[in-house]
Write a protein that holds these residues in place. Structure first.
Motif, PDB file in Angstrom:
ATOM      1  N   VAL A  69      36.702  33.693  41.404  1.00 37.73           N
ATOM      2  CA  VAL A  69      35.963  33.752  40.349  1.00 37.73           C
ATOM      3  C   VAL A  69      36.350  33.280  38.896  1.00 37.73           C
ATOM      4  O   VAL A  69      37.497  33.732  38.389  1.00 37.73           O
ATOM      5  CB  VAL A  69      35.628  35.417  40.120  1.00 37.73           C
ATOM      6  N   LEU A  70      35.620  32.352  38.785  1.00 36.81           N
ATOM      7  CA  LEU A  70      35.850  31.691  37.233  1.00 36.81           C
ATOM      8  C   LEU A  70      34.891  32.131  36.124  1.00 36.81           C
ATOM      9  O   LEU A  70      34.352  32.755  36.646  1.00 36.81           O
ATOM     10  CB  LEU A  70      35.684  30.098  37.706  1.00 36.81           C
ATOM     11  N   LYS A  71      35.179  31.733  35.033  1.00 35.53           N
ATOM     12  CA  LYS A  71      34.438  32.160  34.052  1.00 35.53           C
ATOM     13  C   LYS A  71      32.746  32.078  34.185  1.00 35.53           C
ATOM     14  O   LYS A  71      31.883  33.135  33.800  1.00 35.53           O
ATOM     15  CB  LYS A  71      34.407  31.068  32.574  1.00 35.53           C
ATOM     16  N   ASP A  72      32.351  30.855  34.613  1.00 35.30           N
ATOM     17  CA  ASP A  72      30.947  30.689  34.987  1.00 35.30           C
ATOM     18  C   ASP A  72      30.228  31.273  36.364  1.00 35.30           C
ATOM     19  O   ASP A  72      29.189  30.842  36.910  1.00 35.30           O
ATOM     20  CB  ASP A  72      30.346  29.298  34.745  1.00 35.30           C
ATOM     21  N   THR A  73      31.218  31.824  37.029  1.00 30.92           N
ATOM     22  CA  THR A  73      30.742  32.008  38.585  1.00 30.92           C
ATOM     23  C   THR A  73      29.972  33.239  38.584  1.00 30.92           C
ATOM     24  O   THR A  73      29.957  34.355  37.999  1.00 30.92           O
ATOM     25  CB  THR A  73      32.113  32.602  39.567  1.00 30.92           C
ATOM     26  N   VAL A  74      28.740  32.993  39.412  1.00 28.78           N
ATOM     27  CA  VAL A  74      27.814  34.130  39.859  1.00 28.78           C
ATOM     28  C   VAL A  74      27.966  34.236  41.132  1.00 28.78           C
ATOM     29  O   VAL A  74      27.851  33.412  42.044  1.00 28.78           O
ATOM     30  CB  VAL A  74      26.400  33.537  39.521  1.00 28.78           C
ATOM     31  N   ALA A  75      28.697  35.750  41.591  1.00 28.02           N
ATOM     32  CA  ALA A  75      29.003  36.124  42.649  1.00 28.02           C
ATOM     33  C   ALA A  75      27.800  36.247  43.696  1.00 28.02           C
ATOM     34  O   ALA A  75      26.666  36.941  43.320  1.00 28.02           O
ATOM     35  CB  ALA A  75      29.745  37.505  42.828  1.00 28.02           C
ATOM     36  N   PRO A  80      41.097  34.855  39.191  1.00 21.28           N
ATOM     37  CA  PRO A  80      41.461  36.013  40.240  1.00 21.28           C
ATOM     38  C   PRO A  80      40.660  35.434  41.292  1.00 21.28           C
ATOM     39  O   PRO A  80      39.499  35.133  41.269  1.00 21.28           O
ATOM     40  CB  PRO A  80      40.797  37.313  39.516  1.00 21.28           C
ATOM     41  N   ILE A  81      40.962  36.445  42.445  1.00 23.17           N
ATOM     42  CA  ILE A  81      40.148  35.998  44.019  1.00 23.17           C
ATOM     43  C   ILE A  81      39.829  37.520  44.175  1.00 23.17           C
ATOM     44  O   ILE A  81      40.626  38.448  44.256  1.00 23.17           O
ATOM     45  CB  ILE A  81      41.225  35.547  45.044  1.00 23.17           C
ATOM     46  N   TYR A  82      38.404  37.613  44.355  1.00 20.67           N
ATOM     47  CA  TYR A  82      38.014  39.054  44.617  1.00 20.67           C
ATOM     48  C   TYR A  82      37.487  39.252  46.047  1.00 20.67           C
ATOM     49  O   TYR A  82      37.067  37.980  46.503  1.00 20.67           O
ATOM     50  CB  TYR A  82      37.011  39.313  43.660  1.00 20.67           C
ATOM     51  N   GLU A  83      37.471  40.367  46.667  1.00 19.49           N
ATOM     52  CA  GLU A  83      36.787  40.409  47.769  1.00 19.49           C
ATOM     53  C   GLU A  83      35.758  41.221  47.806  1.00 19.49           C
ATOM     54  O   GLU A  83      35.527  42.069  46.834  1.00 19.49           O
ATOM     55  CB  GLU A  83      38.067  41.297  48.853  1.00 19.49           C
ATOM     56  N   TYR A  84      34.598  40.612  48.214  1.00 15.87           N
ATOM     57  CA  TYR A  84      33.450  41.333  48.295  1.00 15.87           C
ATOM     58  C   TYR A  84      32.662  41.832  49.609  1.00 15.87           C
ATOM     59  O   TYR A  84      33.165  41.126  50.789  1.00 15.87           O
ATOM     60  CB  TYR A  84      32.465  40.439  47.655  1.00 15.87           C
ATOM     61  N   GLU A  85      31.723  42.672  49.712  1.00 19.85           N
ATOM     62  CA  GLU A  85      30.999  42.814  50.970  1.00 19.85           C
ATOM     63  C   GLU A  85      29.657  42.984  50.447  1.00 19.85           C
ATOM     64  O   GLU A  85      29.123  43.695  49.522  1.00 19.85           O
ATOM     65  CB  GLU A  85      31.341  44.509  51.439  1.00 19.85           C
ATOM     66  N   CYS A  86      28.639  42.206  51.333  1.00 22.73           N
ATOM     67  CA  CYS A  86      27.281  42.159  50.887  1.00 22.73           C
ATOM     68  C   CYS A  86      26.689  43.406  51.495  1.00 22.73           C
ATOM     69  O   CYS A  86      26.692  43.704  52.545  1.00 22.73           O
ATOM     70  CB  CYS A  86      26.856  41.154  51.538  1.00 22.73           C
ATOM     71  N   ARG A  87      25.939  43.884  50.442  1.00 18.70           N
ATOM     72  CA  ARG A  87      25.034  45.178  50.767  1.00 18.70           C
ATOM     73  C   ARG A  87      23.865  44.833  51.736  1.00 18.70           C
ATOM     74  O   ARG A  87      23.408  45.700  52.634  1.00 18.70           O
ATOM     75  CB  ARG A  87      24.939  46.093  49.780  1.00 18.70           C
ATOM     76  N   GLY A  88      23.621  43.578  51.799  1.00 21.39           N
ATOM     77  CA  GLY A  88      22.568  43.226  52.660  1.00 21.39           C
ATOM     78  C   GLY A  88      22.715  42.762  54.022  1.00 21.39           C
ATOM     79  O   GLY A  88      21.953  43.226  55.117  1.00 21.39           O
ATOM     80  N   CYS A  89      23.709  41.889  54.187  1.00 21.57           N
ATOM     81  CA  CYS A  89      23.998  41.783  55.488  1.00 21.57           C
ATOM     82  C   CYS A  89      25.384  42.037  56.167  1.00 21.57           C
ATOM     83  O   CYS A  89      25.528  42.294  57.241  1.00 21.57           O
ATOM     84  CB  CYS A  89      23.800  40.204  55.801  1.00 21.57           C
ATOM     85  N   GLY A  90      26.438  42.625  55.279  1.00 22.14           N
ATOM     86  CA  GLY A  90      27.415  43.113  55.725  1.00 22.14           C
ATOM     87  C   GLY A  90      28.448  42.136  55.698  1.00 22.14           C
ATOM     88  O   GLY A  90      29.768  42.814  56.217  1.00 22.14           O
ATOM     89  N   ASP A  91      28.315  41.007  55.321  1.00 18.84           N
ATOM     90  CA  ASP A  91      29.323  40.166  55.649  1.00 18.84           C
ATOM     91  C   ASP A  91      30.548  40.521  54.355  1.00 18.84           C
ATOM     92  O   ASP A  91      30.162  40.646  53.225  1.00 18.84           O
ATOM     93  CB  ASP A  91      28.690  38.514  55.160  1.00 18.84           C
ATOM     94  N   GLN A  92      31.741  40.184  54.976  1.00 20.86           N
ATOM     95  CA  GLN A  92      32.861  40.277  53.931  1.00 20.86           C
ATOM     96  C   GLN A  92      33.403  38.929  53.569  1.00 20.86           C
ATOM     97  O   GLN A  92      33.435  38.245  54.506  1.00 20.86           O
ATOM     98  CB  GLN A  92      34.098  41.292  54.490  1.00 20.86           C
ATOM     99  N   PHE A  93      33.800  38.545  52.256  1.00 25.82           N
ATOM    100  CA  PHE A  93      34.313  37.256  52.054  1.00 25.82           C
ATOM    101  C   PHE A  93      34.908  37.465  50.711  1.00 25.82           C
ATOM    102  O   PHE A  93      34.948  38.632  49.821  1.00 25.82           O
ATOM    103  CB  PHE A  93      33.168  36.484  51.677  1.00 25.82           C
ATOM    104  N   GLU A  94      35.812  36.368  50.376  1.00 28.40           N
ATOM    105  CA  GLU A  94      36.607  36.386  49.310  1.00 28.40           C
ATOM    106  C   GLU A  94      36.002  35.388  48.272  1.00 28.40           C
ATOM    107  O   GLU A  94      35.446  34.377  48.860  1.00 28.40           O
ATOM    108  CB  GLU A  94      38.237  35.680  49.460  1.00 28.40           C
ATOM    109  N   LEU A  95      36.252  35.630  47.071  1.00 22.64           N
ATOM    110  CA  LEU A  95      35.547  34.487  46.194  1.00 22.64           C
ATOM    111  C   LEU A  95      36.455  34.211  44.969  1.00 22.64           C
ATOM    112  O   LEU A  95      37.071  35.252  44.361  1.00 22.64           O
ATOM    113  CB  LEU A  95      34.168  34.994  45.704  1.00 22.64           C
TER     114      LEU A  95
END
Length: 90
Positions: free
Chosen positions: A19-25, A2-17
């Motif tokens: 996510v594989l089994k060993d992925t650390v977001a 799956p491809i997830y969308e995230y927003e960083c709480r630190g800098c506000g950047d929005q990005f897609e990632l």
């Protein structure tokens, strides 16, 4: 995968990632793992939807002032060309 969308709480950047089994977001900008997963939208497309979108876009272009002015100018050029190229009448 799956491809997830995230927003960083630190800098506000929005990005897609992806996510594989060993992925650390983590944020690609600041590296912070403090992320908020966003609700992702999805698109559905079909031949009917594509035709409707193209028809709507063409209607919008035809209604624009620039399009109408161009078509009027083209018609005037054609009329002038026909007058110049036609043989004189006896």
């Amino acid at each position: 995968m799956p491809i997830y969308e995230y927003e960083c709480r630190g800098c506000g950047d929005q990005f897609e990632l992806l996510v594989l089994k060993d992925t650390v977001a983590a944020c690609p900008e600041c590296g912070s793992p403090d992320l908020e997963q966003l609700i992702s939208g999805f698109a559905v497309s079909s031949a009917e939807i594509s035709r409707a979108n193209v028809k709507a876009a063409r209607s919008k272009i035809k209604a624009s002032k620039g399009y109408v002015d161009r078509k009027v100018a083209e018609a005037e050029d054609i009329r002038e060309h026909i007058k110049e190229s036609s043989p004189p009448k006896d």
